[in-house]
Design a protein around this motif. Structure first.
Motif, short mmCIF file in Angstrom:
data_model
loop_
_atom_site.label_atom_id
_atom_site.label_comp_id
_atom_site.label_asym_id
_atom_site.label_seq_id
_atom_site.Cartn_x
_atom_site.Cartn_y
_atom_site.Cartn_z
N GLN B 37 0.81 -1.20 0.00
CA GLN B 37 0.00 0.00 0.00
C GLN B 37 0.85 1.26 0.00
N ALA B 41 3.22 5.97 -5.92
CA ALA B 41 1.85 6.35 -6.24
C ALA B 41 1.75 6.68 -7.72
N SER B 103 1.78 6.04 -1.97
CA SER B 103 0.48 5.43 -2.16
C SER B 103 -0.17 5.13 -0.81
N LEU B 118 -3.78 9.03 -2.56
CA LEU B 118 -2.90 8.56 -3.63
C LEU B 118 -3.07 7.06 -3.78
N LYS B 119 -3.04 6.61 -5.00
CA LYS B 119 -3.22 5.19 -5.28
C LYS B 119 -2.02 4.70 -6.09
N GLY B 120 -1.50 3.53 -5.73
CA GLY B 120 -0.35 2.99 -6.43
C GLY B 120 -0.74 1.91 -7.41
#
Lengths: 176, 132
Positions: B37, B41, B103, B118-120
């Motif tokens: 997680q 990102a 992320s 934020l997304k990875g």
């Protein structure tokens, strides 16, 4: 028409214990908490004591009366706070019931945990139950889970404290 | 059996305490130190209230204006990072939060009901919330 109720010894016991739990709950609500959502939960000492001494039926009555009446007094009846309180109370009581269930067998009876084991498992289920209800109904955001470890840490510590208080209480009463 | 003062810890209590500590450690490792997680990102998710989030690429530098409940919020994307640069709320917690870099980082403006995350590449599937 005059209503007439007959009360028995059990009713008096439930009323007395519920009154005690409600008093503790309301006093506790008056103190500000360092972290929102974390409370010592000393009212659960009464629930746990009732559970260990008089069984789950009595504890369920005391617990439900405590949640409903103290929410009426504090003005949170049917509010989100009430829903959290109710779900926490019901879940922690069911965890007590499930934990005690195997130890009702006579050959396992001597391994039954003391008040501390019960208190820790009840406070963890209380906290995680409330947390899941809060997450599911009020703040459905995955970021909320970053708070869960902190809440569970407090639940374990406060569970040990209330377990010790309950055990000392039971010791005192058994000596009389 | 372990006795401290007048308090007795039975074997079962110690097992329960041990399990409780293990659970706590597991929760910290899952929600705070999870490598899948907290990687690089790639996109920014902007969410208003309960609406599905809008996704923006982090490779493109831009300023996004989002209309919230009490006014507009300005979100800046720069060098693979994102932050709130202006919000209509009083406390400005979201602005003081600063840059989101890895992320899983999250900032939110509660009065305006806007949150950014934020997304990875590896967190497409959220084990708790189901697929997004």
């Amino acid at each position: 028409m005059k209503l007439h109720f007959t009360t028995n010894h059990q009713d008096h016991r439930v009323a007395l214990l519920a009154a005690l739990a409600i008093t503790i709950h309301i006093i506790e609500a008056a103190f500000p908490s360092p972290l929102p959502g974390v409370k010592p939960g000393l009212a659960n000492v009464v629930t746990l004591f009732t559970f260990l001494r008089y069984g789950w039926q009595t504890a369920l009555q005391v617990s439900l009366l405590r949640v409903i009446i103290s929410s009426l007094v504090l003005g949170t009846f049917l509010s989100p706070t009430f829903l959290l309180s109710l779900s926490g109370a019901l879940l922690s009581l069911s965890s007590l019931f499930l934990l005690q269930y195997p130890f009702r067998q006579s050959f396992l009876h001597k391994y039954q945990p003391s008040a501390i084991g019960y208190a820790v498992s009840a406070s963890i289920t209380h906290m995680s139950g409330q947390f899941l209800v809060a997450w599911y109904f009020f703040i459905p955001h995955p970021g909320l889970f970053k708070l869960l470890p902190i809440f569970i840490t407090f639940a374990v510590i406060l569970g040990i404290v209330s377990g010790i208080i309950t055990q000392l209480l039971i010791n005192q009463i058994q000596q009389r | 059996m372990l006795t401290i003062g007048k308090v007795i810890f039975k074997a079962t209590d110690i097992i329960i305490l041990f399990a409780a500590c293990a659970l706590t450690v597991w929760l910290y490792s899952t929600f705070w130190f999870d490598s899948t997680q907290q990687g690089e990102a790639e996109t920014l998710l902007v969410q208003f209230a309960d609406n599905p989030p809008t996704e923006y690429s982090l490779s493109e530098e831009r300023v996004i204006t989002v209309e919230g409940k009490i006014g507009s919020s300005l979100i800046e994307i720069k060098q693979g990072k994102a932050r709130f640069i202006h919000s209509s709320c009083r406390n400005q917690f979201c602005v003081f939060h600063g840059w989101l870099t890895v992320s899983g980082d999250t900032a939110a403006c509660l009065p305006n009901r806007i949150s950014i995350r934020l997304k990875g590449a590896f967190s497409d599937y959220d084990a708790l919330a189901g697929s997004q």
